[in-house]
Design a protein around this motif. Sequence first.
Motif, PDB file in Angstrom:
ATOM      1  N   SER A 163       0.374  -1.100   0.181  1.00  0.00           N
ATOM      2  CA  SER A 163       0.069  -0.097   0.190  1.00  0.00           C
ATOM      3  C   SER A 163       1.134   1.352  -0.184  1.00  0.00           C
ATOM      4  CB  SER A 163      -1.178  -0.443   1.140  1.00  0.00           C
ATOM      5  OG  SER A 163      -1.770  -1.330   0.918  1.00  0.00           O
ATOM      6  N   SER A 197      -4.550  -0.408   0.603  1.00  0.00           N
ATOM      7  CA  SER A 197      -6.090  -0.427   1.581  1.00  0.00           C
ATOM      8  C   SER A 197      -5.596   0.097   2.715  1.00  0.00           C
ATOM      9  CB  SER A 197      -6.489  -1.356   1.593  1.00  0.00           C
ATOM     10  OG  SER A 197      -5.553  -2.647   2.333  1.00  0.00           O
ATOM     11  N   GLU A 199      -7.000   0.739   6.621  1.00  0.00           N
ATOM     12  CA  GLU A 199      -7.875   0.791   8.069  1.00  0.00           C
ATOM     13  C   GLU A 199      -7.807   2.308   8.921  1.00  0.00           C
ATOM     14  OE1 GLU A 199      -9.653  -2.689  10.880  1.00  0.00           O
ATOM     15  OE2 GLU A 199      -7.691  -3.263   9.671  1.00  0.00           O
ATOM     16  N   THR A 215      -8.630   9.111  -2.122  1.00  0.00           N
ATOM     17  CA  THR A 215      -8.785   8.317  -3.153  1.00  0.00           C
ATOM     18  C   THR A 215      -8.673   9.182  -4.450  1.00  0.00           C
ATOM     19  OG1 THR A 215     -10.404   7.219  -3.949  1.00  0.00           O
ATOM     20  CG2 THR A 215      -9.168   6.357  -1.364  1.00  0.00           C
ATOM     21  N   ARG A 228     -12.476   0.770   6.414  1.00  0.00           N
ATOM     22  CA  ARG A 228     -11.222   0.743   5.544  1.00  0.00           C
ATOM     23  C   ARG A 228     -11.446   1.191   4.014  1.00  0.00           C
ATOM     24  NH1 ARG A 228     -13.409  -4.874   5.549  1.00  0.00           N
ATOM     25  NH2 ARG A 228     -13.456  -5.289   7.113  1.00  0.00           N
ATOM     26  N   VAL A 229     -10.124   1.700   4.097  1.00  0.00           N
ATOM     27  CA  VAL A 229     -10.675   2.172   2.440  1.00  0.00           C
ATOM     28  C   VAL A 229      -9.468   1.405   1.189  1.00  0.00           C
ATOM     29  CG1 VAL A 229     -10.051   4.485   1.096  1.00  0.00           C
ATOM     30  CG2 VAL A 229     -11.308   4.404   3.348  1.00  0.00           C
ATOM     31  N   ARG A 230     -10.107   1.219   0.234  1.00  0.00           N
ATOM     32  CA  ARG A 230      -9.304   0.604  -0.878  1.00  0.00           C
ATOM     33  C   ARG A 230      -9.094   1.173  -1.627  1.00  0.00           C
ATOM     34  NH1 ARG A 230     -11.072  -3.107  -2.167  1.00  0.00           N
ATOM     35  NH2 ARG A 230     -13.590  -3.077  -1.060  1.00  0.00           N
ATOM     36  N   HIS A 231      -8.245   0.870  -2.378  1.00  0.00           N
ATOM     37  CA  HIS A 231      -7.565   1.644  -4.320  1.00  0.00           C
ATOM     38  C   HIS A 231      -7.193   0.415  -5.073  1.00  0.00           C
ATOM     39  CE1 HIS A 231      -8.977   4.289  -7.100  1.00  0.00           C
ATOM     40  NE2 HIS A 231      -6.782   4.820  -7.756  1.00  0.00           N
ATOM     41  N   SER A 246     -12.219   2.570  -5.972  1.00  0.00           N
ATOM     42  CA  SER A 246     -12.186   2.267  -4.780  1.00  0.00           C
ATOM     43  C   SER A 246     -13.189   1.929  -4.030  1.00  0.00           C
ATOM     44  CB  SER A 246     -12.254   3.960  -4.226  1.00  0.00           C
ATOM     45  OG  SER A 246     -10.715   4.852  -4.631  1.00  0.00           O
ATOM     46  N   THR A 248     -15.462   1.863   0.120  1.00  0.00           N
ATOM     47  CA  THR A 248     -14.460   1.841   1.711  1.00  0.00           C
ATOM     48  C   THR A 248     -15.641   0.733   2.677  1.00  0.00           C
ATOM     49  OG1 THR A 248     -14.833   3.391   3.222  1.00  0.00           O
ATOM     50  CG2 THR A 248     -16.634   3.905   2.138  1.00  0.00           C
ATOM     51  N   GLU A 364     -15.069  -6.114   0.972  1.00  0.00           N
ATOM     52  CA  GLU A 364     -14.771  -7.002   2.102  1.00  0.00           C
ATOM     53  C   GLU A 364     -15.633  -6.760   2.621  1.00  0.00           C
ATOM     54  OE1 GLU A 364     -10.898  -6.713   2.704  1.00  0.00           O
ATOM     55  OE2 GLU A 364     -10.320  -6.442   0.333  1.00  0.00           O
TER      56      GLU A 364
END
Length: 581
Positions: A163, A197, A199, A215, A228-231, A246, A248, A364
């Motif tokens: 990340s 990602s 947290e 993001t 959580r955030v993912r990109h 992206s 969340t 997720e």
Amino acid sequence: MPLTSRRLVPPTDRRMSAVALALLLPLAASIPVARAAPAPAAATASPGDLLLPCTVVPHDTLIGLNRTLFAAPGAWKDVARINHLPDSNRIDPGQVLQVPARYLHSKVVPAQVLSAFGDVRIADRPASAGATLDVGATIRTGEASSAVVQLADGSRIKLAPDSQGRLDEQRRFQVKAAAAAVDDGLVAASLRLISGSVEVFASKVLRARPLEVSTPTAVIGVRGTVYRVRHAVTPATATASAVNVSATEVLEGKVHAQVGASAAQAADVPAGFGAPLEDGRKPVALPLPPAPDLSAVPALFDHLPIRFPVPGVLRVRVQVANDAAFDHIQYDQHFDAGDDVYIPQLADGPWHLRIRAIGPEGLEGLDARRDFRLLARPEAPFLTEPPAGGKRPVGDVTLRWTHNPDAAGFVVEVARDARFTQIALHDEHVRGDTAVFHPTDSAFGAADGLYWWRVLSVATDGRRGAWSEPQALVLRPTPRAPLGQVSPDGAAIELRWGGRPEDRAEAELARDAAFQQIVTRGDYETPGARLPRPAAGTYFARYRFVEPDGFKTSWSAPVKIEVASSWHRALGALLPASWPR
């Protein structure tokens, strides 16, 4: 004047005579004091102003605050107007004034790295716990690496393996008149997630504005929550351009997610829900997948690699850490439903496992957790000879395995069944990397057929590791001696043997029992062979099977064949046909 308030006297009023004051004071004492109640920001605030709450304490005056709190000359006038103060000379202890952030003293402050596990870098330089993360600096985690960054308001942001993030802003605003109050003022902070990602554990404190994680697709703002955030970027193809993706997922509290610059593309996402964040689409809150059932995952593993079936019917993300808070994530992989979770390498000791399902929209879900212990050292060697399923003739078999420098010795077992209940060999005192199995020495040996063997390592302190994976071994029988004779017509030697129709045979005819003087050698089909008749004398014949996979059995025991002189045959050919023979 009541003791709980303090009058702010402008300079022009100071010319008032003492006599006038003496006349007015009794009258003022009889008039009720109208106090300015705390008011929300008025329309006189500039659009886009960040208004921060400043609480009045005893002895504060608006002009006095202009010298100790406000950073702009004459700011007290705008503050009075914004807060609808009917009398700018009166502010009361406990009163909350809304003050534009641009009028307050502030300073940029760095974040701190609380934990750096594995390959963690700030601006491409190795980082460790205690390092500072300046505004504008990037922090990156490598494979099997993780980091925890603490912001100035106490919030923590955990970066998962692979990340990268950037601290875009962290500024502290002074909201008290004390000289050093800027050091404990309100914080405005934002982190840019470039890839991977994070947290977020947002502290439940008052902030200058909500903590933001952005993001390339969206901005996620929050007050006091866990999310959580993912990109990720979907690579461009010949027919489509690259796509920013992206998402969340909210575990506690609530977040406000906005895609792009339009407020129309925003939504609140509550706990237990998540939202894909895609360009041009308003976020839609969707329930997170439930936590998988990990009850079938063992609490103890005694060998590597670690394997167990993926729980549930969805794709999963699997993480393993050496701490319950998952600050030190050593393993982070995805697996499809129906596959096995495969963890090739971990150190012996206690570990923490968490698995979350991944829904069809890519969200997720909730974490399922399981603690386990690994006791796999010294590791079992790799079995090399015979190879798995390898064949050997009945007789002594040499077993070999790879060298293990951590092992002082080995235990070797051979059995007639895969469960090792019919033990044909058990040797606890093997010091090298080989052992010899004598099938005839065991009640379960002395026969052809299928065997299984395995080896475990023993450390110098006597601690035993796990058994290697059992490996099959096939012992093929030694063929019986063939039947051999001179053919009835005297023209050849005939050999006969039994065997399987699919096997071929190699046969030899020699003048000696040691088969050093070979007369004839050839390949033949089962069940026998016809060899050319040699000269008179004593001969020995033998054969061995060649199985379809190329395996050759041991040579059979030889058969002795006497070939008589052929003079009477030659004489018979010269006599008349009517001559008695």
